[in-house]
Design an enzyme around this catalytic site. Structure first.
Site, PDB file in Angstrom:
ATOM      1  CG  ASN A 150      -0.188  -0.331   2.523  1.00 29.80           C
ATOM      2  OD1 ASN A 150       0.381  -1.360   2.709  1.00 29.80           O
ATOM      3  ND2 ASN A 150      -0.438   0.709   3.661  1.00 29.80           N
ATOM      4  CB  ALA A 199     -15.877  -3.107  -1.139  1.00 28.30           C
ATOM      5  CB  CYS A 325      -3.522   2.658   9.930  1.00 24.42           C
ATOM      6  SG  CYS A 325      -3.963   1.751   8.620  1.00 24.42           S
TER       7      CYS A 325
HETATM    8  C1  LIG Z   1      -2.798  -3.501   2.007  1.00 18.50           C
HETATM    9  C2  LIG Z   1      -4.085  -3.016   2.977  1.00 18.50           C
HETATM   10  N1  LIG Z   1      -4.466  -4.208   3.691  1.00 18.50           N
HETATM   11  C3  LIG Z   1      -5.562  -4.055   4.532  1.00 18.50           C
HETATM   12  C4  LIG Z   1      -6.186  -2.959   4.544  1.00 18.50           C
HETATM   13  C5  LIG Z   1      -7.259  -2.803   5.733  1.00 18.50           C
HETATM   14  O1  LIG Z   1      -8.371  -2.867   5.000  1.00 18.50           O
HETATM   15  P1  LIG Z   1      -9.942  -2.330   5.697  1.00 18.50           P
HETATM   16  O2  LIG Z   1      -9.751  -0.817   5.482  1.00 18.50           O
HETATM   17  O3  LIG Z   1     -11.071  -2.634   4.838  1.00 18.50           O
HETATM   18  O4  LIG Z   1     -10.002  -2.625   7.011  1.00 18.50           O
HETATM   19  C6  LIG Z   1      -5.953  -1.700   4.037  1.00 18.50           C
HETATM   20  C7  LIG Z   1      -6.394  -0.313   4.231  1.00 18.50           C
HETATM   21  O5  LIG Z   1      -5.750   0.714   4.319  1.00 18.50           O
HETATM   22  C8  LIG Z   1      -4.588  -1.934   3.117  1.00 18.50           C
HETATM   23  O6  LIG Z   1      -4.155  -1.052   2.413  1.00 18.50           O
END
Ligand SMILES: Cc1ncc(COP(=O)(O)O)c(C=O)c1O
Length: 378
Positions: A150, A199, A325
């Protein structure tokens, strides 16, 4: 929106066709899918059709898809659920650049006595396949590796990773939250055992995701209650979200190649202008290579990335310094640290993530504002 949004990796706006698909399920077709009368029964069918749509996008079976509240829950479930169902094995292999959903789930299990092997990555964020293989032993419970990162967009060689795992009979989970929609995620070509989707990263609603669990893989439930999701994940379904996720997945799959090319083109243009204008380091693989097409991650010398992103926000340009986050932290992220970015650049990292509404004509304004912002904070 008057500003320029460059944080599609954090979240995407819901596609207008997805909004239309969801609307009837909020007030007209509102029945509980577990109810025995028509209003419920027809919604149960809708959930099954939604599963079928998502399964077709991944090239898997409908009954292998389980809806969750998003990517974080799906990943927690994959790892903790598999650990609980197989208590005889106590070692888990991940990479140094996992999302916090994986990282902190593993930290939690570490406190419970599990040994976590964190496979190092090279300067572009690729894991060492040799180290992955040598970390495996008779006590290995599972491997969990992020398909596409990400922060820096690195796309791992998931086929090679899966071949190694299956050669050693080790179960593989992958977080494909960022990969899906931008690159092909076809599980008839890449053999993974569990896979996480969310999603809101592909123009669907927030608060809905799914875990693919290959037939034959046994995992314990995390959430107990009713018999929803084949008795494995209790709770009344987020019906409109499920419908929205299926519609978004269908659109994302249909246009994936077009989307890839569009984002790759825009990233190439933006990247050229950044490199021409600033003293910065480009993190991750080259554009057009094994990199998410919408991701640009750069580090500026001797600045604090959060100060720059705050200044840009005041000027209606929305970027991130790391993952959403922990975007308020001035500490370099674990991903940037893992790449061994030089000390004087580490804290000055900015992620641009491009998407549908970003235009080539926005680039000059981004560059001009970046110049002003850097002058202001330096
Ligand atoms: C690579 C990755 N995994 C997991 C998540 C978490 O997903 P969610 O926001 O649906 O909990 C994210 C969201 O930032 C992400 O980018």
């Amino acid at each position: 929106m008057k500003g320029i949004y460059l944080d599609y990796a954090a979240t995407t706006p819901v596609h207008p066709d997805v909004v239309l698909a969801m609307q009837p399920y909020l007030n007209i077709k509102f029945g509980n899918p577990s109810s025995m009368y028509q209003l419920g029964v027809s919604n149960r069918k809708t959930i099954n059709e939604s599963k079928k749509t998502i399964a077709q996008c991944l090239n898997v079976l409908q009954e292998e898809i389980y809806f969750t509240s998003g990517g974080t829950e799906a990943t927690n479930w994959a790892i903790k659920g598999y650990a609980e169902a197989h208590p005889e094995k106590k070692e888990i292999i991940i990479s140094q650049i996992e999302h916090h959903a994986t990282l902190n789930t593993c930290k939690y299990l570490e406190k419970k006595g599990y040994k976590i092997h964190s496979i190092p990555v090279d300067k572009k964020g690729f894991i060492s396949l040799k180290k992955l293989e040598s970390a495996m032993n008779d006590n290995t419970l599972m491997v969990s590796i992020i398909w596409a990162n990400n922060e820096i967009g690195t796309i791992q060689d998931m086929k090679a990773i899966s071949d190694i795992c299956h050669k050693h009979d080790v179960v593989l989970h992958t977080d494909a939250v960022q990969a899906f929609g931008q690159i092909s995620v076809d599980l008839s070509e890449v053999n993974v055992d569990m896979l996480t989707l969310s999603a809101h990263k592909f123009y669907g609603p927030k608060g809905i995701g799914c875990l693919y669990i290959k037939k034959g893989i046994v995992i314990e439930s995390l959430i107990h209650g009713g018999s929803q999701e084949q008795g494995k994940r209790a709770g009344t379904e987020y019906l409109s979200g499920i419908v929205g996720m299926a519609k978004a997945a269908e659109i994302a799959s249909q246009y994936q190649q077009v989307y890839y090319e569009k984002l790759n083109y825009l990233s190439t243009r933006l990247h050229q202008r950044l490199i021409q204008n600033f003293d910065c380091i480009f993190n991750g693989p080259e554009i057009g290579g094994r990199r998410l097409p919408g991701n640009i991650n750069i580090s500026f010398k001797d600045i604090i990335g959060t100060q720059l992103s705050y200044w840009l926000d005041q000027n209606d340009i929305y970027v991130s310094t790391g993952s959403a986050c922990d975007s308020t932290s001035i500490e370099p992220s674990h991903v940037i640290k893992a790449l061994k970015v030089p000390e004087e650049y580490m804290r000055g990292t900015i992620r641009f993530s491009l998407g549908n509404e970003f235009l080539e004509s926005d680039i000059p304004r981004v560059i001009a504002k970046l110049k002003d912002g850097l002058d202001f904070i330096q």
